[in-house]
Scaffold this motif. Structure first.
Motif, PDB file in Angstrom:
ATOM      1  N   ALA A  84       0.827  -1.205   0.000  1.00 14.70           N
ATOM      2  CA  ALA A  84       0.000   0.000   0.000  1.00 14.70           C
ATOM      3  C   ALA A  84       0.862   1.255   0.000  1.00 14.70           C
ATOM      4  O   ALA A  84       0.581   2.217  -0.732  1.00 14.70           O
ATOM      5  CB  ALA A  84      -0.922  -0.015   1.228  1.00 14.70           C
ATOM      6  N   VAL A  85       1.916   1.257   0.804  1.00 17.95           N
ATOM      7  CA  VAL A  85       2.801   2.425   0.868  1.00 17.95           C
ATOM      8  C   VAL A  85       3.499   2.647  -0.472  1.00 17.95           C
ATOM      9  O   VAL A  85       3.602   3.785  -0.945  1.00 17.95           O
ATOM     10  CB  VAL A  85       3.833   2.257   1.999  1.00 17.95           C
ATOM     11  CG1 VAL A  85       4.864   3.380   1.949  1.00 17.95           C
ATOM     12  CG2 VAL A  85       3.138   2.246   3.359  1.00 17.95           C
ATOM     13  N   ARG A  86       3.956   1.565  -1.098  1.00 22.50           N
ATOM     14  CA  ARG A  86       4.614   1.706  -2.401  1.00 22.50           C
ATOM     15  C   ARG A  86       3.653   2.310  -3.426  1.00 22.50           C
ATOM     16  O   ARG A  86       4.043   3.168  -4.232  1.00 22.50           O
ATOM     17  CB  ARG A  86       5.125   0.344  -2.890  1.00 22.50           C
ATOM     18  CG  ARG A  86       6.370  -0.141  -2.172  1.00 22.50           C
ATOM     19  CD  ARG A  86       7.002  -1.311  -2.917  1.00 22.50           C
ATOM     20  NE  ARG A  86       6.138  -2.480  -2.942  1.00 22.50           N
ATOM     21  CZ  ARG A  86       6.148  -3.444  -2.035  1.00 22.50           C
ATOM     22  NH1 ARG A  86       6.986  -3.373  -1.004  1.00 22.50           N
ATOM     23  NH2 ARG A  86       5.350  -4.488  -2.144  1.00 22.50           N
ATOM     24  N   TRP A  87       2.384   1.875  -3.398  1.00 18.18           N
ATOM     25  CA  TRP A  87       1.411   2.422  -4.346  1.00 18.18           C
ATOM     26  C   TRP A  87       1.187   3.906  -4.081  1.00 18.18           C
ATOM     27  O   TRP A  87       1.105   4.717  -5.016  1.00 18.18           O
ATOM     28  CB  TRP A  87       0.079   1.672  -4.250  1.00 18.18           C
ATOM     29  CG  TRP A  87      -0.920   2.209  -5.229  1.00 18.18           C
ATOM     30  CD1 TRP A  87      -1.089   1.853  -6.535  1.00 18.18           C
ATOM     31  CD2 TRP A  87      -1.872   3.278  -4.993  1.00 18.18           C
ATOM     32  NE1 TRP A  87      -2.071   2.610  -7.119  1.00 18.18           N
ATOM     33  CE2 TRP A  87      -2.565   3.488  -6.204  1.00 18.18           C
ATOM     34  CE3 TRP A  87      -2.184   4.042  -3.878  1.00 18.18           C
ATOM     35  CZ2 TRP A  87      -3.565   4.443  -6.325  1.00 18.18           C
ATOM     36  CZ3 TRP A  87      -3.182   5.008  -4.002  1.00 18.18           C
ATOM     37  CH2 TRP A  87      -3.862   5.203  -5.214  1.00 18.18           C
ATOM     38  N   LEU A 131      -8.225   0.609  -0.016  1.00 17.42           N
ATOM     39  CA  LEU A 131      -7.876   1.373   1.180  1.00 17.42           C
ATOM     40  C   LEU A 131      -6.776   2.379   0.876  1.00 17.42           C
ATOM     41  O   LEU A 131      -6.820   3.524   1.344  1.00 17.42           O
ATOM     42  CB  LEU A 131      -7.435   0.411   2.292  1.00 17.42           C
ATOM     43  CG  LEU A 131      -6.953   1.044   3.603  1.00 17.42           C
ATOM     44  CD1 LEU A 131      -8.053   1.885   4.238  1.00 17.42           C
ATOM     45  CD2 LEU A 131      -6.471  -0.044   4.571  1.00 17.42           C
ATOM     46  N   SER A 132      -5.797   1.981   0.075  1.00 13.41           N
ATOM     47  CA  SER A 132      -4.705   2.888  -0.316  1.00 13.41           C
ATOM     48  C   SER A 132      -5.257   4.094  -1.070  1.00 13.41           C
ATOM     49  O   SER A 132      -4.857   5.240  -0.811  1.00 13.41           O
ATOM     50  CB  SER A 132      -3.692   2.157  -1.202  1.00 13.41           C
ATOM     51  OG  SER A 132      -3.255   0.958  -0.619  1.00 13.41           O
ATOM     52  N   VAL A 133      -6.148   3.831  -2.007  1.00 11.56           N
ATOM     53  CA  VAL A 133      -6.748   4.911  -2.801  1.00 11.56           C
ATOM     54  C   VAL A 133      -7.521   5.868  -1.892  1.00 11.56           C
ATOM     55  O   VAL A 133      -7.397   7.098  -2.017  1.00 11.56           O
ATOM     56  CB  VAL A 133      -7.687   4.336  -3.878  1.00 11.56           C
ATOM     57  CG1 VAL A 133      -8.426   5.456  -4.609  1.00 11.56           C
ATOM     58  CG2 VAL A 133      -6.905   3.486  -4.879  1.00 11.56           C
ATOM     59  N   ALA A 134      -8.301   5.321  -0.968  1.00 13.20           N
ATOM     60  CA  ALA A 134      -9.107   6.158  -0.072  1.00 13.20           C
ATOM     61  C   ALA A 134      -8.223   7.019   0.823  1.00 13.20           C
ATOM     62  O   ALA A 134      -8.482   8.217   1.009  1.00 13.20           O
ATOM     63  CB  ALA A 134     -10.020   5.275   0.776  1.00 13.20           C
ATOM     64  N   CYS A 135      -7.158   6.434   1.380  1.00 13.16           N
ATOM     65  CA  CYS A 135      -6.256   7.198   2.258  1.00 13.16           C
ATOM     66  C   CYS A 135      -5.567   8.321   1.491  1.00 13.16           C
ATOM     67  O   CYS A 135      -5.453   9.451   1.991  1.00 13.16           O
ATOM     68  CB  CYS A 135      -5.220   6.263   2.880  1.00 13.16           C
ATOM     69  SG  CYS A 135      -5.894   5.136   4.136  1.00 13.16           S
ATOM     70  N   ILE A 165     -14.800   4.146  -3.857  1.00 12.10           N
ATOM     71  CA  ILE A 165     -13.785   4.946  -3.167  1.00 12.10           C
ATOM     72  C   ILE A 165     -14.428   5.794  -2.076  1.00 12.10           C
ATOM     73  O   ILE A 165     -13.908   5.895  -0.954  1.00 12.10           O
ATOM     74  CB  ILE A 165     -13.031   5.837  -4.171  1.00 12.10           C
ATOM     75  CG1 ILE A 165     -12.319   4.972  -5.213  1.00 12.10           C
ATOM     76  CG2 ILE A 165     -12.017   6.723  -3.447  1.00 12.10           C
ATOM     77  CD1 ILE A 165     -11.695   5.759  -6.359  1.00 12.10           C
ATOM     78  N   GLN A 166     -15.569   6.403  -2.375  1.00 14.23           N
ATOM     79  CA  GLN A 166     -16.251   7.237  -1.392  1.00 14.23           C
ATOM     80  C   GLN A 166     -16.664   6.438  -0.160  1.00 14.23           C
ATOM     81  O   GLN A 166     -16.540   6.914   0.973  1.00 14.23           O
ATOM     82  CB  GLN A 166     -17.479   7.892  -2.029  1.00 14.23           C
ATOM     83  CG  GLN A 166     -17.135   8.993  -3.010  1.00 14.23           C
ATOM     84  CD  GLN A 166     -18.354   9.491  -3.772  1.00 14.23           C
ATOM     85  OE1 GLN A 166     -19.392   8.822  -3.837  1.00 14.23           O
ATOM     86  NE2 GLN A 166     -18.241  10.668  -4.362  1.00 14.23           N
TER      87      GLN A 166
END
Length: 323
Positions: A84-87, A131-135, A165-166
């Motif tokens: 997730a962090v890499r993305w 979750l990555s996209v939302a954060c 996403i929302q």
């Protein structure tokens, strides 16, 4: 039994382009990005460094208590977090977001993992990606002047619709109790550099920032307070050979540092040094980071169950519910 329409040939998902064609261009682009990021980093540093302001930040920080790492999370969650962090970092570079935006997105991610059980998302790469996209999208709304449409947040392996996403954004907001204004280490760097060094320089501040981002993939941001990370980064940027005793001695001379746990500072300092040494070793051996690029694949739509949880449907030529 799997739908026949869902079967995808692995060969169609693999990038076949010859990487050697882009070596020179990539090197030039990386140099330009480095210069641009250094300029952006200067703007990110807080100009206000009075003791009173730092004390206010420390008080704000205490609202978000650090947590002991969950031993039950295991390697699977650590691996998912790293992905997730890499993305987040790749997408930050793609859109040209600030370094602070990426950092805040990772804070949201770590706080989410701290408060939510991870059993429901273990082994589900699509859930971690969403979750990555939302954060990141929430961090962009907090930190950036120009906010892309949700449809622009493309991932390599899934296409999430805006509603999906929302709904994940709402889940993150609820989990963090809508407390989205985070204190970051960058607010402390100038202050600590001026106190812990006789002659603070922009070079040391930039090196401190790079040390933080070099370790962000393995350093859970909930485990250390922002002030602890800032102090450790300044010390690591100044001297890579400090002992626990020397760190305590330096910290004791600065009034604003006396409230910090020196054991935590040394632990964070050691982690930063360890990661930067790993990076140096990789560079000396000519090792490049793994290529995680995958061709555009599946799209995901969302729905809400009666118990308030979110379920998602993956689509290929046909649709099936992800288990």
């Amino acid at each position: 039994m799997a739908d026949s329409g869902y079967m995808v040939s692995l060969s169609t998902l693999i990038c076949k382009e010859d990487e050697t064609c882009f070596d020179v261009q990539e090197a030039e682009e990386e140099e330009e990005e480095e210069e641009e990021e250094e300029e952006n980093a200067k703007a990110m540093l807080c100009e206000e460094d009075s003791d009173e302001y730092v004390e206010m930040l420390l008080n704000r920080e205490s609202c978000f208590c650090s947590a002991t790492p969950d031993a039950a999370s295991g390697k699977s969650v650590n691996s998912a977090r790293s992905d997730a962090v890499r993305w987040i970092l790749r997408t930050k570079a793609l859109f040209g977001f600030s370094m602070k935006t990426a950092y805040v997105a990772v804070i949201y991610l770590d706080h989410f993992f701290m408060h939510r059980t991870t059993d429901s998302i273990k082994g589900k790469s699509w859930a971690i990606r969403l979750l990555s996209v939302a954060c990141l999208s929430l961090a962009v709304k907090m930190e950036e002047r120009k906010v892309p449409a949700l449809s622009e947040f493309r991932t390599e392996d899934y296409r999430f619709d805006a509603e999906a996403i929302q709904r994940m954004e709402l889940l993150v907001l609820g989990t963090l109790e809508w407390r989205m204004s985070m204190v970051t280490p960058f607010s402390y760097l100038s202050h600590f550099a001026s106190k812990l060094q006789q002659h603070a320089s922009e070079g040391v501040l930039w090196k401190a920032i790079k040390l933080v981002f070099a370790s962000i993939e393995v350093m859970n941001l909930v485990d250390y307070r922002a002030s602890v990370i800032a102090a450790a980064a300044v010390l690591a940027a100044s001297d890579e050979g400090l002992t626990q005793t020397s760190v305590k001695s330096k910290m004791s001379t600065v009034s604003s540092c006396r409230s910090l746990d020196t054991d935590h500072v040394f632990s964070c300092y050691s982690l930063l040094i360890q990661e930067t040494q790993k990076e140096k070793l990789k560079t000396s051996k000519g090792l490049a980071p793994p290529d995680h690029s995958v061709a555009d694949g599946l799209s995901v739509d969302s729905s809400v169950d009666t118990d308030g949880t979110i379920s998602f449907v993956v689509a290929s030529s046909k649709r099936r519910r992800l288990q």
